[in-house]
Design a protein around this motif. Sequence first.
Motif, PDB file in Angstrom:
ATOM      1  N   LYS A 593       0.833  -1.196   0.000  1.00 24.97           N
ATOM      2  CA  LYS A 593       0.000   0.000   0.000  1.00 24.97           C
ATOM      3  C   LYS A 593       0.873   1.254   0.000  1.00 24.97           C
ATOM      4  O   LYS A 593       0.605   2.236  -0.716  1.00 24.97           O
ATOM      5  N   ARG A 594       1.959   1.255   0.795  1.00 22.26           N
ATOM      6  CA  ARG A 594       2.856   2.413   0.841  1.00 22.26           C
ATOM      7  C   ARG A 594       3.542   2.630  -0.510  1.00 22.26           C
ATOM      8  O   ARG A 594       3.681   3.773  -0.973  1.00 22.26           O
ATOM      9  N   GLU A 595       3.997   1.556  -1.125  1.00 18.76           N
ATOM     10  CA  GLU A 595       4.632   1.676  -2.439  1.00 18.76           C
ATOM     11  C   GLU A 595       3.660   2.264  -3.451  1.00 18.76           C
ATOM     12  O   GLU A 595       4.005   3.103  -4.281  1.00 18.76           O
ATOM     13  N   LYS A 596       2.398   1.819  -3.389  1.00 20.97           N
ATOM     14  CA  LYS A 596       1.403   2.330  -4.321  1.00 20.97           C
ATOM     15  C   LYS A 596       1.144   3.817  -4.090  1.00 20.97           C
ATOM     16  O   LYS A 596       1.025   4.612  -5.044  1.00 20.97           O
ATOM     17  N   ILE A 597       1.099   4.240  -2.818  1.00 18.68           N
ATOM     18  CA  ILE A 597       0.888   5.667  -2.505  1.00 18.68           C
ATOM     19  C   ILE A 597       2.067   6.500  -2.977  1.00 18.68           C
ATOM     20  O   ILE A 597       1.904   7.586  -3.572  1.00 18.68           O
ATOM     21  N   ALA A 598       3.295   5.997  -2.712  1.00 16.07           N
ATOM     22  CA  ALA A 598       4.492   6.734  -3.145  1.00 16.07           C
ATOM     23  C   ALA A 598       4.541   6.863  -4.656  1.00 16.07           C
ATOM     24  O   ALA A 598       4.899   7.919  -5.213  1.00 16.07           O
ATOM     25  N   LYS A 599       4.175   5.802  -5.333  1.00 21.70           N
ATOM     26  CA  LYS A 599       4.178   5.828  -6.799  1.00 21.70           C
ATOM     27  C   LYS A 599       3.138   6.817  -7.326  1.00 21.70           C
ATOM     28  O   LYS A 599       3.399   7.558  -8.283  1.00 21.70           O
ATOM     29  N   SER A 600       1.997   6.884  -6.694  1.00 17.21           N
ATOM     30  CA  SER A 600       0.974   7.825  -7.138  1.00 17.21           C
ATOM     31  C   SER A 600       1.403   9.271  -6.883  1.00 17.21           C
ATOM     32  O   SER A 600       1.158  10.170  -7.703  1.00 17.21           O
ATOM     33  N   HIS A 601       2.093   9.514  -5.735  1.00 12.83           N
ATOM     34  CA  HIS A 601       2.597  10.850  -5.450  1.00 12.83           C
ATOM     35  C   HIS A 601       3.637  11.272  -6.481  1.00 12.83           C
ATOM     36  O   HIS A 601       3.632  12.425  -6.944  1.00 12.83           O
ATOM     37  N   LEU A 602       4.534  10.341  -6.852  1.00 12.70           N
ATOM     38  CA  LEU A 602       5.567  10.652  -7.844  1.00 12.70           C
ATOM     39  C   LEU A 602       4.960  10.986  -9.195  1.00 12.70           C
ATOM     40  O   LEU A 602       5.385  11.927  -9.878  1.00 12.70           O
ATOM     41  N   GLU A 603       3.929  10.241  -9.561  1.00 12.83           N
ATOM     42  CA  GLU A 603       3.271  10.508 -10.845  1.00 12.83           C
ATOM     43  C   GLU A 603       2.581  11.874 -10.835  1.00 12.83           C
ATOM     44  O   GLU A 603       2.625  12.629 -11.823  1.00 12.83           O
ATOM     45  N   LYS A 604       1.972  12.238  -9.718  1.00 12.89           N
ATOM     46  CA  LYS A 604       1.325  13.546  -9.608  1.00 12.89           C
ATOM     47  C   LYS A 604       2.347  14.686  -9.697  1.00 12.89           C
ATOM     48  O   LYS A 604       2.126  15.722 -10.339  1.00 12.89           O
ATOM     49  N   LYS A 605       3.522  14.475  -9.071  1.00 11.72           N
ATOM     50  CA  LYS A 605       4.574  15.500  -9.085  1.00 11.72           C
ATOM     51  C   LYS A 605       5.083  15.730 -10.500  1.00 11.72           C
ATOM     52  O   LYS A 605       5.256  16.856 -10.958  1.00 11.72           O
ATOM     53  N   LYS A 606       5.307  14.633 -11.235  1.00 13.87           N
ATOM     54  CA  LYS A 606       5.787  14.753 -12.609  1.00 13.87           C
ATOM     55  C   LYS A 606       4.750  15.426 -13.478  1.00 13.87           C
ATOM     56  O   LYS A 606       5.064  16.261 -14.338  1.00 13.87           O
ATOM     57  N   ASN A 607       3.537  15.118 -13.286  1.00 14.21           N
ATOM     58  CA  ASN A 607       2.463  15.733 -14.067  1.00 14.21           C
ATOM     59  C   ASN A 607       2.381  17.235 -13.807  1.00 14.21           C
ATOM     60  O   ASN A 607       2.163  18.034 -14.723  1.00 14.21           O
ATOM     61  N   ASN A 608       2.597  17.610 -12.539  1.00 13.51           N
ATOM     62  CA  ASN A 608       2.560  19.030 -12.202  1.00 13.51           C
ATOM     63  C   ASN A 608       3.726  19.786 -12.852  1.00 13.51           C
ATOM     64  O   ASN A 608       3.578  20.918 -13.331  1.00 13.51           O
TER      65      ASN A 608
END
Length: 620
Positions: A593-608
């Motif tokens: 679950k933590r890996e999935k959250i971290a991965k989603s945060h990284l994707e949001k940062k790159k998109n921004n």
Amino acid sequence: MSSHGHGASSAAPVAEHFLSAGRRSEKLSLSTLQSMMKCDPESYLSQLDVLQRQFNSSLELFEQKADKNFASITGIGSDPTLAKYLGDRAMLLAHVTPLYPEHLANFPAKLATLIRCAARHLPSGLRCRLAQALILLVNRKILDIGETLSLFMELQTLGDRTLKKLAFDHVIHSIKRMNQKHKNEAKNRALQNVLFSMLQEEDEVRAKTALVTLCELHRKKYWFDERTANAICTACFHPASRIMRAALLLLLDYEKIENDSNSDESDIEDETKESPQVILSKETIYKAHHQGTAASKKKKKAKLERVMRRMKRKQRLSTERNNNSYYSPLNHLNDAQGFAEKLLSRCRKCEIFEVKMMMLKLIARTVGVHRLILSDFYPFLQKYIQPRQLDITNLFAAVVQACHDKVPPNDVEPLFKQIVTEFIHDRSRPELMNEDLLRDLASYKKDREKAVSVAARSLIGLFRELNPSLLVKKDRGWHIEVSEQEDDDDVHTSGDDESVGTNRRKKDPAKKRKFADFQVPNSDQLSLKRVDSSMFDVHVKRRRSKEERSALAKAGREDRGKYLPRKAANQKKTGGLSNRQKERKKKMPVVAKREKIAKSHLEKKKNNQRAGKQFRGRKA
């Protein structure tokens, strides 16, 4: 009116007194009091005196109102509490009567008198309770079955099903226990006289009760003597039509009753299903006698004894079942010829077709069992041998049973002609069984109707053993030809021994196929064998038509729904979720679950970040 009102008014205080006394004594429960009285009888004489006075008072009340309708007695017929109160006191006194033989010496007679006088007016629950108390006294041998047999037979005629079964089972059990170790002929004769006199009464209910009891005692071999068997048979001439019909049915279905309701065999099957299987081996026997504590050894020994008894019982029943000897009360008839002639004369006068058929079957069975010569029976039976006759298979069975080797051929010849003319031969040949008729009947072995071909082949097989010379050579069978060839090789002695031996080896029946000798039973065995009418029914499985097959297929699809593709069926599914849907809702471990959250945060940062570079601002 005044006397009746006075009786009702005096009954109410007595009933209230009973209930108040019962409420005071209920502080000590009856079961506890009973166990205490059994442990120390002398210490509870005062309680016994109270119980006895209560019962005697209630007995006096019932004796006063015995001639009147019980339901009209104020406070008793409508009060189930008082009925239970009286029944419980009677049962308690019956339990402790062996402990106080002097104090309760008159109680058994009073209880029997109460049941005999007032049983018809008592409520069903109280009536059964008092009967159970009386049965307890008989089982404890305080009362004798000879004193109470007429009473228990009377209780079966009151129309109470529970009481009827209770009284019937008690009578059977008591007579069984009485004859278990040794038979007291004088006592049995006295009890039989009670039932015989009851059987001869004109009252149908009482006579039928006595008949059913006698048949059960005779069937279970507790009264397996000539007197009982003749009493059952003479019930066929009872003036009441219901009793006569019941006696005919019991005699005709005697063997069926034994086979269908064989309680011993069903009990064995139930025991083997319920109880754990114990294999009798040396190890099991050794453990039962030498291993374990004293209590465990006792249990193991008891279990082994039960298994041994069950095995012996099963072996006895199997030998009796394999024995082909047929038994019926008809076997014990003192005057079988007179019985058959009297029944035939009554059959001629009978107007009910069903009863007449039963009489014909019973006469035929009597003639077969005792090998009687009853010349008037066969012409009378011949009138009913018609193709459209009802119950024709039962009549065929009667014909088979009424024929034996002592019957003169002239008596049965017209009957056989009638059977051949109406049923066997389609060209109405007049002669009896001879060479031409047998060959003509054998030609039906290739008939299109399977039932006809099977009957023809059975006839050929029978005459191969009885008289093969009547058959055509090709129908005699290979074993007959081999025996004839061997005989020819012996009357011709001048042949080559080696060639004869070769021919014999070629026609050796043991090398061709195995053959079991068809042993035809003799006349004695045939007379004892019961013929089942269902054997004459034709059971042929015919080919179904196309319409029948389609109707049968549609009948099996009535519960099915309309056909749907798999995808549509899944969409309409009303059950649980599919595996794919369950996988989506499946809870994940904390690390994943933590890996999935971290991965989603990284994707949001790159998109921004990408979004900021692509923004060019507003035009000037």
